[in-house]
Design a protein around this motif. Sequence first.
Motif, short mmCIF file in Angstrom:
data_model
loop_
_atom_site.label_atom_id
_atom_site.label_comp_id
_atom_site.label_asym_id
_atom_site.label_seq_id
_atom_site.Cartn_x
_atom_site.Cartn_y
_atom_site.Cartn_z
N GLU A 89 -33.04 2.52 -7.73
CA GLU A 89 -33.40 2.49 -6.68
C GLU A 89 -34.44 2.20 -6.68
OE1 GLU A 89 -35.54 6.57 -5.18
OE2 GLU A 89 -33.14 6.47 -3.80
N ARG B 85 -36.27 10.85 -1.15
CA ARG B 85 -38.06 11.61 -2.10
C ARG B 85 -37.24 13.59 -2.08
NH1 ARG B 85 -37.15 8.75 -4.61
NH2 ARG B 85 -38.54 6.70 -5.10
N ASN C 290 -45.01 -5.83 6.99
CA ASN C 290 -45.25 -4.57 5.75
C ASN C 290 -44.15 -3.24 5.65
OD1 ASN C 290 -48.49 -6.09 5.06
ND2 ASN C 290 -46.36 -6.24 4.34
N GLY C 291 -43.19 -3.73 4.84
CA GLY C 291 -42.63 -2.01 5.29
C GLY C 291 -41.07 -2.46 6.24
N GLY D 62 -38.32 -3.12 5.50
CA GLY D 62 -37.52 -3.20 4.89
C GLY D 62 -36.52 -4.45 4.53
N LYS D 63 -36.91 -5.91 4.47
CA LYS D 63 -36.82 -6.59 4.11
C LYS D 63 -36.75 -6.72 1.83
CE LYS D 63 -40.71 -8.66 5.03
NZ LYS D 63 -41.43 -7.51 5.35
N SER D 64 -37.37 -6.25 1.58
CA SER D 64 -37.14 -6.65 0.21
C SER D 64 -35.80 -5.82 -0.50
CB SER D 64 -38.70 -6.25 -0.48
OG SER D 64 -39.00 -7.04 -0.20
N THR D 65 -35.64 -4.11 0.67
CA THR D 65 -34.85 -3.45 0.65
C THR D 65 -33.33 -3.70 0.82
OG1 THR D 65 -36.07 -1.58 1.21
CG2 THR D 65 -33.96 -1.30 1.58
N HIS E 11 -45.04 -13.67 4.05
CA HIS E 11 -45.76 -13.98 5.75
C HIS E 11 -46.18 -15.00 5.69
CE1 HIS E 11 -44.67 -9.89 5.38
NE2 HIS E 11 -44.66 -9.48 4.46
N1 LIG Z 1 -37.92 2.85 -4.48
C1 LIG Z 1 -37.86 3.02 -3.41
N2 LIG Z 1 -38.33 4.35 -3.16
C2 LIG Z 1 -38.72 4.91 -2.32
N3 LIG Z 1 -39.07 4.32 -1.30
C3 LIG Z 1 -38.98 2.76 -0.51
C4 LIG Z 1 -38.01 2.25 -2.42
N4 LIG Z 1 -38.95 1.19 -2.34
C5 LIG Z 1 -38.63 0.51 -0.93
N5 LIG Z 1 -38.97 2.06 -0.01
C6 LIG Z 1 -40.07 2.41 1.40
O1 LIG Z 1 -38.89 1.44 2.23
C7 LIG Z 1 -39.46 0.48 2.91
C8 LIG Z 1 -39.81 -0.97 2.58
O2 LIG Z 1 -39.56 -1.16 2.36
P1 LIG Z 1 -39.73 -2.67 1.92
O3 LIG Z 1 -40.21 -2.96 0.64
O4 LIG Z 1 -38.35 -3.36 1.90
O5 LIG Z 1 -39.94 -3.17 2.48
P2 LIG Z 1 -40.66 -5.49 2.52
O6 LIG Z 1 -39.96 -5.53 4.89
O7 LIG Z 1 -40.21 -5.64 2.25
O8 LIG Z 1 -42.52 -4.83 3.26
P3 LIG Z 1 -42.89 -6.57 2.66
O9 LIG Z 1 -43.30 -6.99 3.76
O10 LIG Z 1 -44.53 -5.45 2.71
O11 LIG Z 1 -43.06 -6.51 1.40
C9 LIG Z 1 -41.56 1.24 3.30
O12 LIG Z 1 -41.40 2.03 4.22
C10 LIG Z 1 -41.14 1.87 2.05
O13 LIG Z 1 -42.29 2.52 1.52
#
Ligand SMILES: Nc1ncnc2c1ncn2[C@@H]1O[C@H](COP(=O)(O)OP(=O)(O)OP(=O)(O)O)[C@@H](O)[C@H]1O
Lengths: 269, 323
Positions: free
Chosen positions: A265, B15, B59-60, B62-65, B215
């Motif tokens: 994950e 979780r 933030n959060g 979902g970009k990195s995901t 950002h």
């Molecule tokens: N490994 C993980 N386990 C549980 N939740 C996760 C995990 N990775 C990300 N999340 C959740 O998924 C959502 C999206 O996270 P992500 O990292 O993709 O955001 P982001 O758009 O990259 O934000 P940022 O701009 O802060 O980097 C967030 O709510 C985060 O808490």
Amino acid sequence: MRALRGLRVYLLLAGAAFRAEFQYRGNLFINIIGGLFYQGVGLAFIWAVLDRFGQVGGWGLPEIAFLYGLRLTAHGLWLLPGHQLVHVDEVVIEGEYDRYLVRPVSPLVQLLTRRVRLSSLGDLAGGVVLLSIASASAPVDWTPGAVGFLLLAVLGGALVEGALQLAASALVFRMKKVSPIKFAIDMIFSDFGNYPLKIFGSAAGFGLTFVFPLAFVAYLPATVLLDREDELAVPAWLGWGAPAVGVLLMYAAYRFWERQTRHYESSGH
Amino acid sequence: MPVIEVADLVKEFRRPKRQEGSFAGLRTLLTREQTVKRAVDGISFQVARGEMVGYLGPNGAGKSTTIKMLTGILVPTSGTVRVAGTVPWRDRARNARQIGVVFGQRSQLWWDLPLRDSLWLTGRLYDVPTARFEEKRRQFTKVLDLGSFLDTPVRQLSLGQRMRGDLAAAMLYDPSILYLDEPTVGLDVVAKERIRAFVGELNRESGTTVVLTTHDLDDVEELCDRIVLIDHGKVAYDGAVAELKTRYAPHRELVVQTDALESVEGAEVVRREEGKVWLRFDPARTPPAALVASVLARHEVTDLSIVEPELESVIHRIYADRG
Ligand SMILES: Nc1ncnc2c1ncn2[C@@H]1O[C@H](COP(=O)(O)OP(=O)(O)OP(=O)(O)O)[C@@H](O)[C@H]1O
Ligand SMILES: [Mg+2]
């Protein structure tokens, strides 16, 4: 071709880890001596027991030393490439595994070569020395076939221990924390692995053969080499087949690891 | 032909549900109840070869995901990803050879070794022929100005130096696609500028496809023609940067340096300061040329300019609007 590339990449990465280790130079001997010392304490304990009782389950000092040496060598042989699995929890939880997944190399190989820990050389060296001495004094007819089997048995033993540790490590992708399980496995190997299994009774003997395959690491191959098949509750060919069991278990464990990787994950950032 | 195809992509994180009350910790451990977090919730988009796309969101969002699914790090819960004909998580090794990845938050380099060794190892792992490797290293050392710290262990590099090293390692083997997840985070203006210039040049010279999350909207203004904006795991906008501005910030401002200006037809005075007047107008209704002409006809003007809305304020408006 693929196997060759695999080996080349392994050596490349292991070499990098080695160079990194020597950025903080000079720990080599401290580490090796640390490993030797730790194993020496275990051996001293058995020595004391034997000194008191003369025999353990009908095995005298030369036989026990042979068994001990065989297990220790197998253990060291596994640890040398495999010790980084100790850190699998942090690698997965902190997302270090991310970068292993975006390179054209087996992630497991990258995990195993992230660092070297030279104290495992101490385990291996201690094992080899003990096994060599014990082999000379143990009542074994050292035909070329017997020597060959001994080498295979050491390799098989390393694979059995490695397979169990790898399978346990693979649970990390779902469970996030597996170090207690891995620690328990390590304890079982070191607490039960150095004695003739029959002293623990038949139920434990069965469990430590077919449920937790500890017997295949050293006890079964040592028994057949020492020509003590009579005391076995299982057919002797299982002893001769121990190296093959190691290969099969490692194959299964590796497949299991590969499958579990899908549940990775990463971390939240 | 799109090189990246994403369809109905979903990623859920599960979780065990945290229990309350007595023995909370133990009950959390034993429970089978789970909380589900949908980090990516049905995203679809396509990227053409050679395109540079800004993948934006708060933030959060979902970009990195998403990036982790595109690169093969995460397996999608559902939906599909195809990158140049491969399914990243399934053909990981093949995909790895065609992509470069830089995570601003985390280095991919060998921490304890000099940067030079990391580059060399990367070259070997990706089977870059020696001559080609030497050429690339020389080129990157020059363009990214790595010379002064090639022999420094990576752990001792400053953030900006490390990031440049990471970028060089990611591009050593000529991947056709580059993913950048916050590559300029924490860098000073000069370092940011150098990284933008490098990425822009890669795209122009080699046609590298770039997906960029950041950002810092200056990154996007400088590099990207197109934005995919996501929020709560869904696509909120997908299109040209210019189009986004007209949609969310249709007004322009005419700034006039003049003595006395009370009002002008077709524009609204929004600010006065030190002899300057800001006039807001909608270019669709009041053509800029007509407005300028009518101001010049009636007033003594010493200076005048038309101001485009900045992406920064546009995105700010969108985030604020979603409530
Ligand atoms: N490994 C993980 N386990 C549980 N939740 C996760 C995990 N990775 C990300 N999340 C959740 O998924 C959502 C999206 O996270 P992500 O990292 O993709 O955001 P982001 O758009 O990259 O934000 P940022 O701009 O802060 O980097 C967030 O709510 C985060 O808490
Ligand atoms: Mg992020």
